[in-house]
Design an enzyme around this catalytic site. Structure first.
Site, PDB file in Angstrom:
ATOM      1  N   TRP A 160       0.705  -1.098  -0.115  1.00 41.51           N
ATOM      2  CA  TRP A 160       0.121   0.032  -0.032  1.00 41.51           C
ATOM      3  C   TRP A 160       0.684   1.281  -0.112  1.00 41.51           C
ATOM      4  CZ3 TRP A 160       1.811   2.491   4.155  1.00 41.51           C
ATOM      5  CH2 TRP A 160       2.159   1.825   5.118  1.00 41.51           C
ATOM      6  N   ASN A 161       2.150   1.149   0.539  1.00 34.77           N
ATOM      7  CA  ASN A 161       2.985   2.278   0.479  1.00 34.77           C
ATOM      8  C   ASN A 161       3.167   3.358  -0.858  1.00 34.77           C
ATOM      9  OD1 ASN A 161       4.617   0.611  -0.253  1.00 34.77           O
ATOM     10  ND2 ASN A 161       6.229   1.239   1.200  1.00 34.77           N
ATOM     11  N   GLU A 260      10.755  -8.152  -3.161  1.00 32.61           N
ATOM     12  CA  GLU A 260      11.190  -6.755  -2.681  1.00 32.61           C
ATOM     13  C   GLU A 260      10.728  -6.425  -1.335  1.00 32.61           C
ATOM     14  OE1 GLU A 260      13.120  -4.836  -4.050  1.00 32.61           O
ATOM     15  OE2 GLU A 260      13.459  -5.403  -6.026  1.00 32.61           O
ATOM     16  N   CYS A 294      10.101   1.164   2.326  1.00 33.64           N
ATOM     17  CA  CYS A 294      11.369   0.200   2.740  1.00 33.64           C
ATOM     18  C   CYS A 294      12.614   0.768   2.730  1.00 33.64           C
ATOM     19  CB  CYS A 294      11.108  -1.003   1.817  1.00 33.64           C
ATOM     20  SG  CYS A 294      11.108  -0.438  -0.007  1.00 33.64           S
TER      21      CYS A 294
END
Ligand code: NAP
Length: 487
Positions: A160-161, A260, A294
């Site tokens: 979602w980021n 990832e 991340c």
């Protein structure tokens, strides 16, 4: 162009599943609610796919694969280029949609639209550069040829980021390489992906090449696809625990995977660094996406000679930021994505403080509606604090000190993760020596952002396998076939 409003973008986005070129409701008729993280209220509903819908999406991708693999590379490239142009034209619509469902400010969302679209432009150029090689075998008797072919149907699971960019950096190379796909966006942020799928149809992507499934019963719907022998690749961006589980499922049929996963980025400021540049870099590395990246700097290690000045200047910049709904003018920092994320950030800060860290600025959640957490700087953070090991995923900068380069490198590498590290120094030799010693897939030297569609993005250790973007990005969607020929 019509004015972009919250209502206009919410009305225009398709709410169904895209399967074989048709938008349809979930077979069970269920829907999932999409919330506004700034208020906690429901924005709209989209289809909530069943196991049968997931299978139908894979059926469609499998049916479209052989024709799609035969299309001319130039045609695939032109399609991506047209999509790039259209996303850019509609940047305000995409930005509004993303801000509504994810929370970041409109300015940040526009930044993601530009970054996300760029993957389509980059891979539109790569589509026509897929090639093999020809060699004379060492004994001279045979010829060795290699050819690159699309891997086949791909399952893409995104977080979602970065609701647009995490999709385009998978979809772009898959289209360029000639793979078909099933995309499953995160259930918090399905709208941006649905709008992107609509746009790809509009520019002429053939039916079945891209299928989109949104669901709340994620594990149940995804696992049968991962175990289906017709699927040829799984590409996942998300947390390390989920990635680990998916690799286990994929091992059944030796499925090709790209992962990832999470990060725990160290940010090193050496004694010879320019403190103001380091603080500017720190603001980018920490505050891009409210820290929900991340690549976010998770641990700041500053040489003891600069630590006080660095922390004070960083705290001043962090303390001056304005919190609010991302759609409002003058807002610098939006809410975190949901209550669970906000509570996790609170718990990590409380734990660090209980173990001796000092709060220089911030240090608590904001009262009232929405999932806001104040930009925070902590100093004297002990290595035993939970946030030294876990991804904070919020606007919190923990600062610790070091006295030698060896100590800085040891602390930086003391993590199961290995996505990205940042270092600030004016000594070229130190920059290279430390870059070589860092066990990370990416290193930012005197810069707080490394993401670039032309560069290979990815991590080592528990941060994953594979690379996205750059020349390497398309290789993840290609198989190498070797043909040996006797003369
Ligand atoms: P997440 O909980 O792992 O979810 C990511 C995606 O996986 C979502 O679409 C989610 O669907 C799906 N998922 C969850 N459980 C699943 C299961 N059992 N089977 C199949 N799919 C499943 O991660 P997140 O909280 O959305 O994202 C944050 C994480 O992503 C962080 O750790 C961050 O570091 C990482 N990330 C990494 C990169 C990178 O490039 N390395 C980039 C961005 C983010 P639902 O939403 O339906 O649960």
């Amino acid at each position: 162009m019509a004015t972009v409003t919250q209502q206009s973008v919410l009305e225009s986005v398709p709410k169904g599943l895209l399967i074989g070129g048709q938008w349809r409701d979930a077979s069970g008729g269920k829907t999932l609610a999409v919330d506004d993280p700034a208020t906690g209220e429901i924005l709209t509903h989209v289809a909530d796919a069943s196991v049968a819908d997931g299978k139908a999406a894979l059926d469609a991708a499998v049916a479209a694969q052989s024709d799609w693999a035969r299309t001319a590379p130039r045609d695939r490239g032109e399609l991506l280029r047209a999509a790039y142009e259209k996303i850019t034209e509609r940047a305000d619509e995409f930005a509004m949609l993303m801000t509504l469902e994810m929370g970041k400010t409109l300015a940040e969302s526009r930044g993601e639209v530009a970054y996300g679209a760029e993957f389509f432009r980059w891979f539109s150029e790569e589509a026509v550069r897929i090639g093999g090689r020809y060699a004379v075998a060492p004994n001279g008797a045979t010829r060795l040829m290699t050819m690159k072919q699309p891997v086949g149907p791909v399952l893409m699971i995104t977080p979602w980021n970065f609701p647009l960019a995490m999709g385009t950096r998978k979809i772009g190379p898959a289209i360029a390489a000639g793979c078909t796909m099933v995309v499953k966006p995160a259930s918090q942020t399905p709208l941006t992906m649905l709008a992107l799928a609509d746009l790809l149809q509009e520019v002429g992507l053939p039916d079945g090449v891209l299928n989109v499934v949104t669901t709340t019963t994620t594990g149940e719907v995804m696992e049968p696809l991962i175990r289906d022998p017709r699927l040829r690749k799984l590409t996942f961006t998300g947390s390390t625990p989920v990635g680990r589980k998916l690799i286990e499922q994929a091992s059944q049929q030796i499925l090709r995977v790209s992962m990832e996963l999470g990060g725990n980025a160290p940010f090193l400021v050496f004694g010879d660094a320019d403190v103001d540049k380091a603080v500017t870099g720190a603001m980018l590395a920490k505050m891009r996406n409210m820290g929900e990246a991340c690549t976010a700097a998770n641990r700041f290690y500053v040489h003891e000679s600069l630590a006080e000045e660095f922390s004070a200047k960083l705290a001043e910049r962090m303390g001056a930021l304005t919190l609010g709904r991302g759609t409002e003018d003058g807002v610098d920092v939006g809410p975190l994505v949901d209550e669970k994320s906000r509570d996790k950030v609170s718990a990590l800060v409380d734990d660090a403080v209980a173990k001796g860290a000092k709060v220089v600025v911030g240090g608590s959640a904001r009262e009232g509606a929405g999932w806001f957490y104040q930009p925070t700087v902590l100093t004297d953070v002990p290595e035993t604090a939970d946030l030294a090991r876990e991804e904070i995923f919020g606007p919190v900068a923990p600062v610790s000190t070091f006295s030698t380069d060896e100590e800085a490198i040891r602390m930086a590498n003391d993590t199961e993760y290995g996505l990205v590290a940042y270092l600030f120094t004016n000594d070229l030799s130190r920059a290279l020596t430390v870059s070589e010693a860092l066990e990370f897939g990416m290193v930012g030297v005197n810069q707080g952002i490394v993401s670039n569609p032309a560069a290979p993005f990815g991590g080592v250790k528990a941060s994953g396998v594979g690379r996205e973007g750059g020349f390497e990005g398309i290789e993840e969607y290609l198989e190498t076939k070797y043909v040996g020929m006797a003369l």
